[in-house]
Design a protein around this motif. Structure first.
Motif, PDB file in Angstrom:
ATOM      1  N   SER A  74     -34.183  75.530 -47.641  1.00  0.00           N
ATOM      2  CA  SER A  74     -33.257  76.615 -47.913  1.00  0.00           C
ATOM      3  C   SER A  74     -32.857  76.644 -49.381  1.00  0.00           C
ATOM      4  O   SER A  74     -32.373  75.649 -49.926  1.00  0.00           O
ATOM      5  CB  SER A  74     -31.992  76.453 -47.042  1.00  0.00           C
ATOM      6  N   PHE A  75     -33.029  77.789 -50.009  1.00  0.00           N
ATOM      7  CA  PHE A  75     -32.608  77.932 -51.406  1.00  0.00           C
ATOM      8  C   PHE A  75     -31.089  77.839 -51.502  1.00  0.00           C
ATOM      9  O   PHE A  75     -30.546  77.177 -52.393  1.00  0.00           O
ATOM     10  CB  PHE A  75     -33.092  79.265 -51.970  1.00  0.00           C
ATOM     11  N   GLU A  76     -30.392  78.484 -50.577  1.00  0.00           N
ATOM     12  CA  GLU A  76     -28.932  78.421 -50.590  1.00  0.00           C
ATOM     13  C   GLU A  76     -28.447  76.977 -50.418  1.00  0.00           C
ATOM     14  O   GLU A  76     -27.499  76.549 -51.080  1.00  0.00           O
ATOM     15  CB  GLU A  76     -28.341  79.297 -49.488  1.00  0.00           C
ATOM     16  N   GLY A  77     -29.100  76.230 -49.536  1.00  0.00           N
ATOM     17  CA  GLY A  77     -28.735  74.839 -49.341  1.00  0.00           C
ATOM     18  C   GLY A  77     -28.958  74.021 -50.604  1.00  0.00           C
ATOM     19  O   GLY A  77     -28.161  73.132 -50.932  1.00  0.00           O
ATOM     20  N   TRP A  78     -30.031  74.314 -51.329  1.00  0.00           N
ATOM     21  CA  TRP A  78     -30.332  73.621 -52.577  1.00  0.00           C
ATOM     22  C   TRP A  78     -29.267  73.919 -53.618  1.00  0.00           C
ATOM     23  O   TRP A  78     -28.779  73.016 -54.306  1.00  0.00           O
ATOM     24  CB  TRP A  78     -31.712  74.054 -53.075  1.00  0.00           C
ATOM     25  N   VAL A  79     -28.874  75.193 -53.717  1.00  0.00           N
ATOM     26  CA  VAL A  79     -27.818  75.590 -54.650  1.00  0.00           C
ATOM     27  C   VAL A  79     -26.513  74.898 -54.275  1.00  0.00           C
ATOM     28  O   VAL A  79     -25.785  74.393 -55.135  1.00  0.00           O
ATOM     29  CB  VAL A  79     -27.630  77.121 -54.656  1.00  0.00           C
ATOM     30  N   ARG A  80     -26.222  74.863 -52.991  1.00  0.00           N
ATOM     31  CA  ARG A  80     -24.987  74.232 -52.518  1.00  0.00           C
ATOM     32  C   ARG A  80     -24.924  72.754 -52.887  1.00  0.00           C
ATOM     33  O   ARG A  80     -23.880  72.255 -53.310  1.00  0.00           O
ATOM     34  CB  ARG A  80     -24.882  74.407 -51.002  1.00  0.00           C
ATOM     35  N   ARG A  81     -26.049  72.048 -52.739  1.00  0.00           N
ATOM     36  CA  ARG A  81     -26.067  70.625 -53.086  1.00  0.00           C
ATOM     37  C   ARG A  81     -25.783  70.422 -54.574  1.00  0.00           C
ATOM     38  O   ARG A  81     -25.116  69.456 -54.970  1.00  0.00           O
ATOM     39  CB  ARG A  81     -27.413  70.003 -52.694  1.00  0.00           C
ATOM     40  N   GLU A 133      -7.619  63.391 -53.606  1.00  0.00           N
ATOM     41  CA  GLU A 133      -9.004  63.694 -53.959  1.00  0.00           C
ATOM     42  C   GLU A 133     -10.001  62.788 -53.242  1.00  0.00           C
ATOM     43  O   GLU A 133     -11.043  63.243 -52.770  1.00  0.00           O
ATOM     44  CB  GLU A 133      -9.204  63.573 -55.477  1.00  0.00           C
ATOM     45  N   GLY A 134      -9.679  61.504 -53.151  1.00  0.00           N
ATOM     46  CA  GLY A 134     -10.612  60.577 -52.513  1.00  0.00           C
ATOM     47  C   GLY A 134     -10.814  60.876 -51.049  1.00  0.00           C
ATOM     48  O   GLY A 134     -11.947  60.955 -50.562  1.00  0.00           O
ATOM     49  N   TYR A 135      -9.720  61.066 -50.318  1.00  0.00           N
ATOM     50  CA  TYR A 135      -9.816  61.378 -48.899  1.00  0.00           C
ATOM     51  C   TYR A 135     -10.506  62.720 -48.685  1.00  0.00           C
ATOM     52  O   TYR A 135     -11.376  62.867 -47.828  1.00  0.00           O
ATOM     53  CB  TYR A 135      -8.422  61.438 -48.265  1.00  0.00           C
ATOM     54  N   ARG A 136     -10.091  63.714 -49.464  1.00  0.00           N
ATOM     55  CA  ARG A 136     -10.639  65.060 -49.295  1.00  0.00           C
ATOM     56  C   ARG A 136     -12.140  65.082 -49.587  1.00  0.00           C
ATOM     57  O   ARG A 136     -12.910  65.737 -48.879  1.00  0.00           O
ATOM     58  CB  ARG A 136      -9.914  66.043 -50.217  1.00  0.00           C
ATOM     59  N   THR A 137     -12.551  64.349 -50.619  1.00  0.00           N
ATOM     60  CA  THR A 137     -13.962  64.344 -50.996  1.00  0.00           C
ATOM     61  C   THR A 137     -14.827  63.746 -49.898  1.00  0.00           C
ATOM     62  O   THR A 137     -15.853  64.326 -49.503  1.00  0.00           O
ATOM     63  CB  THR A 137     -14.155  63.559 -52.306  1.00  0.00           C
ATOM     64  N   VAL A 138     -14.431  62.585 -49.391  1.00  0.00           N
ATOM     65  CA  VAL A 138     -15.224  61.947 -48.339  1.00  0.00           C
ATOM     66  C   VAL A 138     -15.213  62.790 -47.072  1.00  0.00           C
ATOM     67  O   VAL A 138     -16.242  62.958 -46.411  1.00  0.00           O
ATOM     68  CB  VAL A 138     -14.705  60.523 -48.050  1.00  0.00           C
ATOM     69  N   PHE A 139     -14.058  63.358 -46.731  1.00  0.00           N
ATOM     70  CA  PHE A 139     -13.981  64.199 -45.534  1.00  0.00           C
ATOM     71  C   PHE A 139     -14.917  65.400 -45.664  1.00  0.00           C
ATOM     72  O   PHE A 139     -15.664  65.725 -44.732  1.00  0.00           O
ATOM     73  CB  PHE A 139     -12.543  64.688 -45.310  1.00  0.00           C
ATOM     74  N   ASN A 140     -14.910  66.048 -46.808  1.00  0.00           N
ATOM     75  CA  ASN A 140     -15.794  67.197 -47.010  1.00  0.00           C
ATOM     76  C   ASN A 140     -17.267  66.800 -46.954  1.00  0.00           C
ATOM     77  O   ASN A 140     -18.082  67.482 -46.326  1.00  0.00           O
ATOM     78  CB  ASN A 140     -15.494  67.866 -48.355  1.00  0.00           C
ATOM     79  N   ALA A 143     -17.761  65.650 -43.002  1.00  0.00           N
ATOM     80  CA  ALA A 143     -17.500  66.616 -41.932  1.00  0.00           C
ATOM     81  C   ALA A 143     -18.110  67.980 -42.203  1.00  0.00           C
ATOM     82  O   ALA A 143     -18.484  68.690 -41.269  1.00  0.00           O
ATOM     83  CB  ALA A 143     -15.987  66.761 -41.722  1.00  0.00           C
ATOM     84  N   VAL A 144     -18.214  68.365 -43.475  1.00  0.00           N
ATOM     85  CA  VAL A 144     -18.722  69.709 -43.811  1.00  0.00           C
ATOM     86  C   VAL A 144     -20.181  69.663 -44.244  1.00  0.00           C
ATOM     87  O   VAL A 144     -21.010  70.411 -43.733  1.00  0.00           O
ATOM     88  CB  VAL A 144     -17.860  70.359 -44.911  1.00  0.00           C
ATOM     89  N   GLU A 195     -12.697  69.513 -36.702  1.00  0.00           N
ATOM     90  CA  GLU A 195     -13.787  69.411 -37.664  1.00  0.00           C
ATOM     91  C   GLU A 195     -14.792  70.531 -37.474  1.00  0.00           C
ATOM     92  O   GLU A 195     -15.337  71.065 -38.435  1.00  0.00           O
ATOM     93  CB  GLU A 195     -14.472  68.051 -37.560  1.00  0.00           C
ATOM     94  N   LYS A 196     -15.046  70.930 -36.228  1.00  0.00           N
ATOM     95  CA  LYS A 196     -15.970  72.035 -35.983  1.00  0.00           C
ATOM     96  C   LYS A 196     -15.388  73.321 -36.544  1.00  0.00           C
ATOM     97  O   LYS A 196     -16.092  74.128 -37.147  1.00  0.00           O
ATOM     98  CB  LYS A 196     -16.238  72.174 -34.482  1.00  0.00           C
ATOM     99  N   THR A 197     -14.089  73.514 -36.356  1.00  0.00           N
ATOM    100  CA  THR A 197     -13.441  74.711 -36.882  1.00  0.00           C
ATOM    101  C   THR A 197     -13.491  74.716 -38.393  1.00  0.00           C
ATOM    102  O   THR A 197     -13.808  75.722 -39.020  1.00  0.00           O
ATOM    103  CB  THR A 197     -11.973  74.776 -36.403  1.00  0.00           C
ATOM    104  N   TYR A 198     -13.188  73.588 -38.980  1.00  0.00           N
ATOM    105  CA  TYR A 198     -13.183  73.499 -40.437  1.00  0.00           C
ATOM    106  C   TYR A 198     -14.573  73.707 -41.002  1.00  0.00           C
ATOM    107  O   TYR A 198     -14.761  74.402 -41.998  1.00  0.00           O
ATOM    108  CB  TYR A 198     -12.639  72.135 -40.863  1.00  0.00           C
ATOM    109  N   ARG A 199     -15.573  73.130 -40.333  1.00  0.00           N
ATOM    110  CA  ARG A 199     -16.938  73.261 -40.814  1.00  0.00           C
ATOM    111  C   ARG A 199     -17.392  74.718 -40.834  1.00  0.00           C
ATOM    112  O   ARG A 199     -18.117  75.151 -41.715  1.00  0.00           O
ATOM    113  CB  ARG A 199     -17.883  72.421 -39.941  1.00  0.00           C
TER     114      ARG A 199
END
Length: 203
Positions: A74-81, A133-140, A143-144, A195-199
């Motif tokens: 996926s090109f979009e997935g590549w851009v996202r990474r 930032e640390g918690y949010r980064t790992v969670f994202n 989970a996302v 997590e499903k909702t957030y994702r």
């Protein structure tokens, strides 16, 4: 395949133009993905102005590295990474990314079965953005984006145990915040896991 857009009718045509360095292709890619990629950057940077700066740097990296895209995914997935990587680089550069509480210091054990939190997507986004930032980064990342703890550890330069403890603490804090929201009057139970909702908001 792309829906009909200016200049290009297929994604392959657009990518070929990008690899030729055509400015019109740059414009099309930016207009097509800017909204989604800004949302990605906001999840990590929280501050919108910082997120916009990171997003612009991310697009510059996309255009510089386009010849590395093999067109087998996926090109979009590549851009996202690339946007995620740029966000992490920004956090490191500004020294916002740090290790948080080690797992042995966590006094509240998270309950992974809490699936009936009466919250909506806006509530979840707000609560996740309130994490450090640390918690949010790992969670994202976990989970996302769907990265494993081994991958997160390598990306952030931490141990797998630290990644797991960050996620555990983030979930615990979210659980506590969501339980407070559940106690507010007028909220109805909903069965979807947080997590499903957030994702879903990240897609």
């Amino acid at each position: 395949m792309l829906r009909l857009i200016p200049f290009f009718t297929t994604e392959s045509q657009m990518i070929a133009a990008l690899k030729r360095g055509e400015s019109r292709a740059h414009k099309v890619v930016y207009e097509r993905f800017a909204g989604k990629m800004l949302a990605v950057c906001v999840r990590y940077c929280a501050n919108r102005a910082d997120a916009e700066e990171v997003m612009l740097d991310g697009f510059m990296r996309v255009f510089e590295k386009i010849n590395q895209f093999r067109e087998d995914g996926s090109f979009e997935g590549w851009v996202r990474r690339i946007m995620v990587t740029e966000s992490l680089m920004f956090l490191r550069r500004t020294k916002q990314l740090r290790q948080e509480v080690p797992i042995e210091d966590i006094t509240v054990e998270p309950d992974y079965e809490w699936a009936d939190a009466a919250v909506n997507e806006n509530d979840l986004l707000r609560l996740v953005n309130q994490l450090s930032e640390g918690y949010r980064t790992v969670f994202n990342l976990y989970a996302v984006e769907g990265y494993s703890h081994a991958e997160i550890a390598e990306m952030l330069g931490i141990s797998e145990g630290t990644s797991k403890s960050q996620l555990s603490r983030a979930r615990t804090l979210l659980q506590m915040s969501l339980k407070k929201l559940e106690q507010e009057p007028g909220r109805r139970n909903q069965s979807e896991h947080y997590e499903k909702t957030y994702r879903k908001t990240a897609d």
